[in-house]
Design a protein around this motif. Structure first.
Motif, PDB file in Angstrom:
ATOM      1  N   SER A  53      13.049  14.861  57.645  1.00 20.79           N
ATOM      2  CA  SER A  53      14.409  14.698  57.137  1.00 20.79           C
ATOM      3  C   SER A  53      14.450  14.803  55.626  1.00 20.79           C
ATOM      4  O   SER A  53      15.355  15.445  55.060  1.00 20.79           O
ATOM      5  CB  SER A  53      14.960  13.343  57.595  1.00 20.79           C
ATOM      6  N   LEU A  54      13.472  14.204  54.944  1.00 18.97           N
ATOM      7  CA  LEU A  54      13.447  14.289  53.476  1.00 18.97           C
ATOM      8  C   LEU A  54      13.170  15.713  53.013  1.00 18.97           C
ATOM      9  O   LEU A  54      13.745  16.170  52.008  1.00 18.97           O
ATOM     10  CB  LEU A  54      12.397  13.321  52.931  1.00 18.97           C
ATOM     11  N   ALA A  55      12.309  16.437  53.724  1.00 19.01           N
ATOM     12  CA  ALA A  55      12.049  17.830  53.360  1.00 19.01           C
ATOM     13  C   ALA A  55      13.319  18.670  53.479  1.00 19.01           C
ATOM     14  O   ALA A  55      13.605  19.509  52.618  1.00 19.01           O
ATOM     15  CB  ALA A  55      10.942  18.404  54.240  1.00 19.01           C
ATOM     16  N   ASN A  56      14.095  18.455  54.544  1.00 17.48           N
ATOM     17  CA  ASN A  56      15.368  19.173  54.681  1.00 17.48           C
ATOM     18  C   ASN A  56      16.350  18.772  53.596  1.00 17.48           C
ATOM     19  O   ASN A  56      17.122  19.603  53.104  1.00 17.48           O
ATOM     20  CB  ASN A  56      15.971  18.896  56.060  1.00 17.48           C
ATOM     21  N   LEU A  57      16.320  17.511  53.211  1.00 21.99           N
ATOM     22  CA  LEU A  57      17.227  17.033  52.166  1.00 21.99           C
ATOM     23  C   LEU A  57      16.893  17.659  50.820  1.00 21.99           C
ATOM     24  O   LEU A  57      17.781  18.075  50.079  1.00 21.99           O
ATOM     25  CB  LEU A  57      17.136  15.506  52.084  1.00 21.99           C
ATOM     26  N   LEU A  58      15.606  17.743  50.510  1.00 20.12           N
ATOM     27  CA  LEU A  58      15.192  18.296  49.222  1.00 20.12           C
ATOM     28  C   LEU A  58      15.419  19.797  49.142  1.00 20.12           C
ATOM     29  O   LEU A  58      15.379  20.370  48.041  1.00 20.12           O
ATOM     30  CB  LEU A  58      13.716  17.985  48.976  1.00 20.12           C
ATOM     31  N   ALA A  59      15.630  20.450  50.285  1.00 19.34           N
ATOM     32  CA  ALA A  59      15.916  21.886  50.274  1.00 19.34           C
ATOM     33  C   ALA A  59      17.370  22.190  49.922  1.00 19.34           C
ATOM     34  O   ALA A  59      17.716  23.351  49.686  1.00 19.34           O
ATOM     35  CB  ALA A  59      15.572  22.487  51.636  1.00 19.34           C
ATOM     36  N   LEU A  60      18.227  21.177  49.884  1.00 17.77           N
ATOM     37  CA  LEU A  60      19.627  21.380  49.529  1.00 17.77           C
ATOM     38  C   LEU A  60      19.767  21.646  48.030  1.00 17.77           C
ATOM     39  O   LEU A  60      18.965  21.184  47.211  1.00 17.77           O
ATOM     40  CB  LEU A  60      20.455  20.157  49.938  1.00 17.77           C
ATOM     41  N   GLN A  61      20.820  22.358  47.674  1.00 18.59           N
ATOM     42  CA  GLN A  61      20.977  22.824  46.309  1.00 18.59           C
ATOM     43  C   GLN A  61      21.019  21.704  45.269  1.00 18.59           C
ATOM     44  O   GLN A  61      20.395  21.831  44.199  1.00 18.59           O
ATOM     45  CB  GLN A  61      22.251  23.683  46.195  1.00 18.59           C
ATOM     46  N   PRO A  62      21.743  20.590  45.497  1.00 20.21           N
ATOM     47  CA  PRO A  62      21.771  19.541  44.463  1.00 20.21           C
ATOM     48  C   PRO A  62      20.396  18.990  44.142  1.00 20.21           C
ATOM     49  O   PRO A  62      20.151  18.580  43.002  1.00 20.21           O
ATOM     50  CB  PRO A  62      22.677  18.464  45.086  1.00 20.21           C
ATOM     51  N   PHE A  63      19.481  18.974  45.113  1.00 22.05           N
ATOM     52  CA  PHE A  63      18.153  18.442  44.853  1.00 22.05           C
ATOM     53  C   PHE A  63      17.242  19.498  44.235  1.00 22.05           C
ATOM     54  O   PHE A  63      16.357  19.167  43.456  1.00 22.05           O
ATOM     55  CB  PHE A  63      17.539  17.924  46.160  1.00 22.05           C
ATOM     56  N   VAL A  64      17.435  20.755  44.598  1.00 17.19           N
ATOM     57  CA  VAL A  64      16.589  21.819  44.059  1.00 17.19           C
ATOM     58  C   VAL A  64      16.743  21.905  42.544  1.00 17.19           C
ATOM     59  O   VAL A  64      15.784  22.187  41.818  1.00 17.19           O
ATOM     60  CB  VAL A  64      16.941  23.166  44.719  1.00 17.19           C
ATOM     61  N   ARG A  65      17.935  21.609  42.038  1.00 20.75           N
ATOM     62  CA  ARG A  65      18.183  21.708  40.598  1.00 20.75           C
ATOM     63  C   ARG A  65      17.558  20.564  39.810  1.00 20.75           C
ATOM     64  O   ARG A  65      17.448  20.648  38.598  1.00 20.75           O
ATOM     65  CB  ARG A  65      19.695  21.717  40.333  1.00 20.75           C
ATOM     66  N   GLN A  66      17.140  19.495  40.509  1.00 20.92           N
ATOM     67  CA  GLN A  66      16.562  18.355  39.812  1.00 20.92           C
ATOM     68  C   GLN A  66      15.090  18.606  39.479  1.00 20.92           C
ATOM     69  O   GLN A  66      14.327  19.080  40.319  1.00 20.92           O
ATOM     70  CB  GLN A  66      16.680  17.091  40.670  1.00 20.92           C
ATOM     71  N   PRO A  67      14.653  18.285  38.244  1.00 19.57           N
ATOM     72  CA  PRO A  67      13.244  18.477  37.886  1.00 19.57           C
ATOM     73  C   PRO A  67      12.349  17.466  38.612  1.00 19.57           C
ATOM     74  O   PRO A  67      12.697  16.300  38.770  1.00 19.57           O
ATOM     75  CB  PRO A  67      13.231  18.231  36.373  1.00 19.57           C
ATOM     76  N   ASN A  68      11.191  17.952  39.068  1.00 15.95           N
ATOM     77  CA  ASN A  68      10.178  17.119  39.731  1.00 15.95           C
ATOM     78  C   ASN A  68      10.681  16.440  41.003  1.00 15.95           C
ATOM     79  O   ASN A  68      10.096  15.469  41.475  1.00 15.95           O
ATOM     80  CB  ASN A  68       9.660  16.042  38.761  1.00 15.95           C
ATOM     81  N   CYS A  69      11.764  16.949  41.551  1.00 17.97           N
ATOM     82  CA  CYS A  69      12.332  16.310  42.740  1.00 17.97           C
ATOM     83  C   CYS A  69      11.429  16.501  43.966  1.00 17.97           C
ATOM     84  O   CYS A  69      11.353  15.621  44.823  1.00 17.97           O
ATOM     85  CB  CYS A  69      13.725  16.883  43.005  1.00 17.97           C
ATOM     86  N   GLN A  70      10.758  17.632  44.025  1.00 14.94           N
ATOM     87  CA  GLN A  70       9.925  17.929  45.182  1.00 14.94           C
ATOM     88  C   GLN A  70       8.684  17.044  45.256  1.00 14.94           C
ATOM     89  O   GLN A  70       8.040  16.952  46.299  1.00 14.94           O
ATOM     90  CB  GLN A  70       9.496  19.407  45.151  1.00 14.94           C
ATOM     91  N   GLN A  71       8.345  16.373  44.158  1.00 15.69           N
ATOM     92  CA  GLN A  71       7.157  15.518  44.172  1.00 15.69           C
ATOM     93  C   GLN A  71       7.360  14.251  44.986  1.00 15.69           C
ATOM     94  O   GLN A  71       6.386  13.597  45.365  1.00 15.69           O
ATOM     95  CB  GLN A  71       6.770  15.154  42.737  1.00 15.69           C
ATOM     96  N   PHE A  72       8.613  13.891  45.243  1.00 16.19           N
ATOM     97  CA  PHE A  72       8.866  12.661  45.973  1.00 16.19           C
ATOM     98  C   PHE A  72       8.323  12.734  47.405  1.00 16.19           C
ATOM     99  O   PHE A  72       7.901  11.722  47.965  1.00 16.19           O
ATOM    100  CB  PHE A  72      10.370  12.358  46.000  1.00 16.19           C
ATOM    101  N   LEU A  73       8.328  13.925  47.989  1.00 14.12           N
ATOM    102  CA  LEU A  73       7.849  14.063  49.370  1.00 14.12           C
ATOM    103  C   LEU A  73       6.383  13.678  49.473  1.00 14.12           C
ATOM    104  O   LEU A  73       5.976  12.943  50.390  1.00 14.12           O
ATOM    105  CB  LEU A  73       8.077  15.495  49.851  1.00 14.12           C
ATOM    106  N   GLU A  74       5.563  14.164  48.544  1.00 17.46           N
ATOM    107  CA  GLU A  74       4.139  13.861  48.585  1.00 17.46           C
ATOM    108  C   GLU A  74       3.867  12.418  48.183  1.00 17.46           C
ATOM    109  O   GLU A  74       2.986  11.767  48.755  1.00 17.46           O
ATOM    110  CB  GLU A  74       3.362  14.809  47.668  1.00 17.46           C
TER     111      GLU A  74
END
Length: 787
Positions: A53-74
């Motif tokens: 669910s978090l991976a799908n959430l981070l793929a949305l546009q508002p999250f993609v624009r945030q810096p270092n947002c993808q690091q939260f998953l790991e």
């Protein structure tokens, strides 16, 4: 400080989380349950779904624009290069968050579930495929489950991670098998809705680029006061009893298996408890960075200067003597146990100590008694000889010895999901053979003095009373949660009389390993059995004293041992530790000493009992006893009954536990009833009507059953020319009368449990009754039809 988020799962439809096995011939895929029969959703399922669910959430546009947002998953759920920071517990129904003390396994398949039959359709022919009819249990959609997401750190990063976890939980809309086909529809909220709203508001502000005030950093746990140790820190004068209850399945893997099956040990090694406290202490102090040298020095003093020793934790046998108080919080007691010595043998057909509650017990023999028995002596006098086998499991130290079976274990299967396809990867099926929750274990901790324990307790954040720890494998995914109570004691739990009273000669001395022992030679090679070479050194005997292993009349050495590989993992480095080889607990040998007086031998062996033998003694390895009272019917051992009330569940009566108590009582009532009148295939139709009935009164159900066999029930009027008598009004009348009587017993049982107005309780009771009737009717049909 830590962050704790308690979630509640509200289902909008039935769900199915499989246990990996069926229930006889009736159910192909059973619902996952804890040993007390209560449905459970394991943390492995929840962690995987929240990660997706978090991976799908981070793929949305508002999250993609945030810096270092993808690091939260790991950071939250971990990766091969990143240790996960959050633990996801298992989910149990609200109001029954702790498994009951005494498991109730009978008829649990009818509790909070219903059986659904489905068929596989051939996509080309659009027809049902042959032999593809299957049944599975569906969990009751009215249940509300609760689970906890917890992080050991409470810093600004952890607060942000909490916002993402709550958002991922709110985005999750289904779980379990068949979630693409209408099963498992759900909503997940924080129990504290105000906190949920606050966390989501903070996340929304971050996505909009607004400034979010950060919480104050957690206070430092470091103090400048040094830890003063005596000149001999290995002389321990302070002792604590450690009592543990398993709240989740516990997996202490025997070794790093090459396959996909992980099997647990039957007791908890002291190294596991030691590692859990060290891990807890490290997290509380931020990994002991260079900015906290004083805390690191105290950590080294506590764990690497022989100031604290941890014994293995042995299973506790519950005292079930008082049936009226059985399982109640204020009356729960138990006995300590030890691993059965490997020289003890018993009859293969009638094992156990004489005097145990059994129809026939042939007793226990020790092979250290100059005997070479291979056949049971009692069976040899009665009939054909029966072989002897080694006494497995544990022995209860209470009054008279009693053999105890191994601790209860559970087998749970897990799968790995391909993140790209969302389906199971081929071959990625693995299983855990873990200790069942609801069991108790007991052990000891010894410290140099009380100041050492107080410092360890302060640094690890332990409180008075019940503490929560995580032990073993998969602790971040719904396994290994335990409740622990540390209590100071004056005498050891396995208190033996003074060795001078147990040892009356320098010959025929029995040495028993109470825990695994790691013994090496001068080149670092592991000993795999008893040998005078290392016994001379480890027992501290002078060079003029010799020790020999006795032999029986047939010339065979009286030594019984086995070995196991001791594997471990260094979480700090992310690498496995070197493998040791240990002589297992329960190994025994009979020794004779030459060239030493009895008093001098007693003094040296008493010192060995106090300090142990071999390596890693601070982790509980190398504990020994000489002439243990187990060989003399426990004469000279003082092992009092353990009071378990401090760890017993609250025991409040919830709707779920009331339903389970009712199903147990109803099954017992049906066991005492006679069903011979239903030995006719035509009663299978009655069973079907009972199975689907939604009535909650005996009169309504009987009115529906009275229409069976009557044409007017289908056509609205009698069928002209039909003169065949109705079976249920003639030959089957005794069976219908028996059903009415059984329905009356059902109503009475429901009234006793205060569930007479509960529709689900009626449905469960009718389904249990229908299964009994249908089983006998179908059995008669397979034999050749009607009687």
């Amino acid at each position: 400080m830590s962050i704790r988020l308690e979630f509640e799962i509200t289902f909008k439809s039935d769900y199915h989380v499989g246990a990996g096995h069926g229930l006889g011939l009736q159910v192909d895929s059973a619902l996952l349950r804890d040993p007390d029969g209560v449905p459970v959703i394991r943390g492995t399922v929840l962690a995987g779904l929240l990660r997706e669910s978090l991976a799908n959430l981070l793929a949305l546009q508002p999250f993609v624009r945030q810096p270092n947002c993808q690091q939260f998953l790991e950071r939250i759920f971990g990766s091969p290069r990143q240790l996960k920071r959050w633990r996801i517990s298992s989910a149990r129904p609200a109001g029954s968050l702790i498994p009951q003390v005494l498991p109730q396994k009978q008829s649990t398949k009818f509790m909070a579930a219903q059986t659904t039959t489905r068929a596989r359709i051939n996509p080309r022919t659009r027809r049902v495929e042959e032999n593809k009819l299957f049944t599975h249990e569906d969990g009751d959609g009215s249940l509300r489950f609760r689970f906890v997401a917890e992080c050991e750190r409470d810093d600004a990063i952890a607060q942000q991670e909490a916002e993402y976890i709550v958002a991922a939980a709110r985005m999750l809309r289904s779980l379990g098998a068949g979630k693409r086909r209408g099963y498992g529809e759900c909503e997940i909220h924080l129990v504290d809705r105000n906190r949920e709203s606050d966390l989501l508001t903070r996340l929304a502000k971050r996505l909009k680029g607004e400034t979010v005030p950060e919480s104050a950093p957690a206070p430092s746990h470091d103090e400048t006061k040094p830890l003063h140790l005596p000149a001999d820190p290995g002389n321990h004068t302070y002792r604590l009893r450690v009592l543990i209850r398993l709240d989740e399945p516990l997996l202490i893997a025997r070794r790093a298996e090459a396959g996909n099956q992980y099997e647990t040990l039957e007791m908890i090694p002291g190294s596991v408890l030691r590692g859990a406290l060290a891990w807890r202490m490290t997290h509380r102090h931020g990994g002991f960075t260079n900015s906290h040298p004083a805390a690191f020095n105290r950590f080294v003093a506590l764990f690497f200067n022989d100031t604290v020793r941890f014994s293995p934790l042995m299973p506790v046998e519950l005292d079930l003597g008082d049936k009226d108080n059985k399982g109640k919080k204020d009356n729960l007691k138990g006995y300590a146990t030890i691993i059965a010595p490997r020289d003890l043998v018993t009859c293969e057909l009638y094992p156990g100590y004489v005097g145990e509650n059994s129809d026939e017990i042939h007793g226990i023999w020790s092979l250290l008694d100059d005997t070479n028995h291979t056949k049971c002596l009692i069976c040899g006098r009665k009939a054909a000889s029966v072989k002897l086998k080694t006494l497995d499991g544990f022995i209860t130290l209470a009054g008279v010895p009693r053999s105890r079976h191994k601790p209860n274990q559970t087998i749970e299967m897990h799968i790995r999901i391909d993140p790209n396809s969302g389906r199971v990867r081929t071959g990625d099926l693995y299983g855990y053979v873990a200790l069942e929750p609801g069991q108790y274990f007991v052990g000891e901790i010894t410290c140099t003095n009380s100041d050492v324990w107080q410092e360890l307790r302060r640094m690890a954040g332990l409180q008075e009373g019940v503490n929560e720890l995580k032990l073993g494998k998969a602790t971040q995914r719904g396994y290994g949660k335990v409740s622990v109570v540390f209590a100071p004691i004056d005498t050891p739990i396995f208190h033996l009389q003074d060795l001078s009273q147990r040892l009356d000669s320098t010959d025929h001395v029995r040495m028993l390993l109470l825990s695994d022992a790691i013994v090496v030679d001068q080149w670092g090679r592991f000993w795999r059995g008893f040998d005078p070479a290392w016994l001379q050194r480890e027992l501290g005997l002078p060079s003029n004293v010799t020790v020999e292993i006795d032999r029986n009349p047939q010339g065979e050495l009286l030594a019984f041992s086995a070995t196991r590989a001791v594997d471990a993992f260094n979480n700090k480095l992310g690498l496995p530790r070197s493998r040791d080889v240990a002589i297992v607990a329960g190994s025994s040998v009979r020794l004779s000493f030459k060239g030493i007086e009895l008093d001098a031998l007693v003094q040296r062996l008493q010192a060995v009992e106090n300090r142990g033998i071999g390596l890693r003694r601070e982790e509980g390895f190398g504990r020994v006893a000489f002439n243990h009272p187990i060989y003399r019917q426990l004469e000279g051992i003082d092992s009092p009954m353990l009071d378990l009330s401090s760890l017993a569940p609250a025991g409040e009566i919830t709707p779920l536990t009331k339903m389970l108590d009712f199903s147990q009582a109803w099954v017992k009532t049906l066991d005492d009833a006679s069903f011979d009148v239903f030995a006719d295939e035509r009663f299978e139709a009655v069973a079907r009507l009972l199975h689907v009935s939604r009535h909650t009164s005996v009169a309504a159900i009987m009115n529906e059953l009275q229409t069976l066999g009557e044409p007017a029930a289908l056509l609205g009027k009698p069928l002209s020319g039909r003169d065949k008598p109705n079976f249920f009004a003639t030959d089957g009348k005794p069976g219908m009368d028996a059903i009415e009587k059984l329905l009356g017993l059902l109503a009475e049982t429901l009234k006793q449990k205060k569930l007479e107005q509960h529709p689900q309780a009626w449905r469960i009771g009718l389904q249990i009754l229908a299964a009994r009737i249908a089983g006998l009717a179908r059995q008669q049909a397979l034999k050749g039809g009607r009687r």
